[in-house]
Design a protein around this motif. Structure first.
Motif, PDB file in Angstrom:
ATOM      1  N   GLU A  26       1.003  -1.064  -0.121  1.00 19.21           N
ATOM      2  CA  GLU A  26      -0.010  -0.067  -0.019  1.00 19.21           C
ATOM      3  C   GLU A  26       1.060   1.400  -0.121  1.00 19.21           C
ATOM      4  N   LYS A  27       1.923   1.052   0.791  1.00 19.15           N
ATOM      5  CA  LYS A  27       2.671   2.476   0.829  1.00 19.15           C
ATOM      6  C   LYS A  27       3.635   2.563  -0.326  1.00 19.15           C
ATOM      7  N   TRP A  28       3.816   1.771  -1.181  1.00 21.21           N
ATOM      8  CA  TRP A  28       4.751   1.495  -2.560  1.00 21.21           C
ATOM      9  C   TRP A  28       3.383   2.140  -3.437  1.00 21.21           C
ATOM     10  N   GLY A  29       2.248   2.186  -3.272  1.00 26.75           N
ATOM     11  CA  GLY A  29       1.211   2.871  -4.058  1.00 26.75           C
ATOM     12  C   GLY A  29       0.678   1.683  -4.976  1.00 26.75           C
ATOM     13  N   LEU A  70       9.951 -12.227   0.189  1.00 28.16           N
ATOM     14  CA  LEU A  70      10.643 -11.325  -0.847  1.00 28.16           C
ATOM     15  C   LEU A  70      10.089  -9.671  -0.597  1.00 28.16           C
ATOM     16  N   VAL A  71       8.718  -9.469  -0.340  1.00 28.58           N
ATOM     17  CA  VAL A  71       8.368  -8.085  -0.312  1.00 28.58           C
ATOM     18  C   VAL A  71       8.950  -7.471   0.953  1.00 28.58           C
ATOM     19  N   LEU A  72       8.923  -8.311   1.944  1.00 25.05           N
ATOM     20  CA  LEU A  72       9.476  -7.817   3.140  1.00 25.05           C
ATOM     21  C   LEU A  72      10.979  -7.372   3.097  1.00 25.05           C
ATOM     22  N   ASN A  73      11.622  -8.517   2.509  1.00 22.30           N
ATOM     23  CA  ASN A  73      13.089  -8.132   2.111  1.00 22.30           C
ATOM     24  C   ASN A  73      13.516  -6.980   1.411  1.00 22.30           C
ATOM     25  N   MET A  74      12.670  -7.014   0.314  1.00 22.58           N
ATOM     26  CA  MET A  74      12.943  -5.597  -0.487  1.00 22.58           C
ATOM     27  C   MET A  74      12.611  -4.539   0.365  1.00 22.58           C
ATOM     28  N   HIS A  75      11.566  -4.373   1.170  1.00 24.44           N
ATOM     29  CA  HIS A  75      11.422  -3.294   1.883  1.00 24.44           C
ATOM     30  C   HIS A  75      12.537  -3.061   2.882  1.00 24.44           C
ATOM     31  N   ALA A  76      13.151  -4.028   3.489  1.00 22.15           N
ATOM     32  CA  ALA A  76      14.277  -4.244   4.426  1.00 22.15           C
ATOM     33  C   ALA A  76      15.676  -3.289   3.700  1.00 22.15           C
ATOM     34  N   PHE A  82      17.740   3.932   1.404  1.00 27.38           N
ATOM     35  CA  PHE A  82      17.158   5.353   1.536  1.00 27.38           C
ATOM     36  C   PHE A  82      17.041   5.806   3.003  1.00 27.38           C
ATOM     37  N   ASP A  83      17.056   7.190   3.168  1.00 28.82           N
ATOM     38  CA  ASP A  83      16.926   7.665   4.579  1.00 28.82           C
ATOM     39  C   ASP A  83      15.528   8.360   4.492  1.00 28.82           C
ATOM     40  N   ASN A  84      15.066   8.933   3.368  1.00 31.02           N
ATOM     41  CA  ASN A  84      13.931   9.700   3.141  1.00 31.02           C
ATOM     42  C   ASN A  84      12.525   8.762   2.749  1.00 31.02           C
ATOM     43  N   PRO A  85      11.317   8.956   3.442  1.00 30.62           N
ATOM     44  CA  PRO A  85      10.229   8.221   2.981  1.00 30.62           C
ATOM     45  C   PRO A  85       9.884   8.416   1.558  1.00 30.62           C
ATOM     46  N   GLU A  86      10.305   9.452   0.916  1.00 30.57           N
ATOM     47  CA  GLU A  86       9.758   9.631  -0.650  1.00 30.57           C
ATOM     48  C   GLU A  86      10.675   8.562  -1.259  1.00 30.57           C
ATOM     49  N   ASN A  87      11.780   8.700  -1.202  1.00 34.81           N
ATOM     50  CA  ASN A  87      12.470   7.585  -1.879  1.00 34.81           C
ATOM     51  C   ASN A  87      12.356   6.092  -1.440  1.00 34.81           C
ATOM     52  N   LEU A  88      12.141   5.666  -0.315  1.00 37.87           N
ATOM     53  CA  LEU A  88      11.945   4.540   0.531  1.00 37.87           C
ATOM     54  C   LEU A  88      10.237   3.793  -0.130  1.00 37.87           C
ATOM     55  N   PHE A  91      10.187   4.623  -4.711  1.00 39.93           N
ATOM     56  CA  PHE A  91      11.269   3.936  -5.515  1.00 39.93           C
ATOM     57  C   PHE A  91      10.648   2.849  -6.284  1.00 39.93           C
ATOM     58  N   MET A  92       9.910   1.958  -5.587  1.00 42.68           N
ATOM     59  CA  MET A  92       8.830   1.034  -6.528  1.00 42.68           C
ATOM     60  C   MET A  92       8.053   1.468  -7.392  1.00 42.68           C
ATOM     61  N   ALA A  93       7.526   2.763  -7.483  1.00 37.97           N
ATOM     62  CA  ALA A  93       6.815   3.102  -8.468  1.00 37.97           C
ATOM     63  C   ALA A  93       7.484   4.067  -9.462  1.00 37.97           C
ATOM     64  N   MET A  94       8.726   4.328  -9.357  1.00 42.34           N
ATOM     65  CA  MET A  94       9.526   5.096 -10.072  1.00 42.34           C
ATOM     66  C   MET A  94      10.124   4.245 -11.419  1.00 42.34           C
ATOM     67  N   PRO A  95       9.905   4.941 -12.512  1.00 47.71           N
ATOM     68  CA  PRO A  95      10.452   4.239 -13.892  1.00 47.71           C
ATOM     69  C   PRO A  95      12.058   3.853 -13.448  1.00 47.71           C
ATOM     70  N   ASN A  96      12.645   2.866 -13.953  1.00 46.94           N
ATOM     71  CA  ASN A  96      13.886   2.425 -13.805  1.00 46.94           C
ATOM     72  C   ASN A  96      14.310   2.113 -15.243  1.00 46.94           C
TER      73      ASN A  96
END
Length: 133
Positions: A26-29, A70-76, A82-88, A91-96
């Motif tokens: 949910e936090k990843w969007g 895998l989801v929990l480990n990606m988040h870890a 990343f220190d800031n919540p915007e990137n934390l 990141f998962m919704a940003m084009p790479n």
């Protein structure tokens, strides 16, 4: 001799892991549809995990538990990078544009539902942390 067996609380542990994974998604969007595909659970199970009903238990198979892991480990790993919540969380919704992603967001790739893209994205995110564990 009397033997006492510990209660089997694997269903409660599975529910706790699922709730955590749903919260992260949910936090990843991630949409509900994406979340159900990533975790390979039904819409009703996903919605129930999202509600976080106390005492709720769920029976999950090995594949579903692996997806949660895998989801929990990606988040870890992202928390280390990343220190800031915007990137934390963003990141998962940003084009790479790195290899493998080809301009797609990690969330887009993992929501295709297959375990292989989920694992591949995990490996690539995990490699970002370098030797920071």
């Amino acid at each position: 001799m009397i033997t006492v067996e510990a209660p089997d609380n694997s269903k409660a542990k599975a529910a706790t892991g699922l709730k955590a994974a749903v919260g992260i998604l949910e936090k990843w969007g991630a949409s509900g549809e994406q979340g159900t595909a990533i975790l390979r659970v039904s819409r009703s199970t996903y919605a129930r995990a999202k509600r976080s009903d106390p005492g709720w238990e769920v029976n999950l198979d090995e594949d579903q538990l692996t997806r949660i892991s895998l989801v929990l480990n990606m988040h870890a790993a992202l928390r280390i990078v990343f220190d800031n919540p915007e990137n934390l969380y963003g990141f998962m919704a940003m084009p790479n544009h790195n290899a493998y992603f080809e301009g797609k967001a990690p969330l887009e790739l993992i929501s295709q539902g297959g375990i292989l893209p989920l694992y591949e994205v995990f490996k690539r995110i995990d490699s970002l942390r370098g030797a920071q564990w």
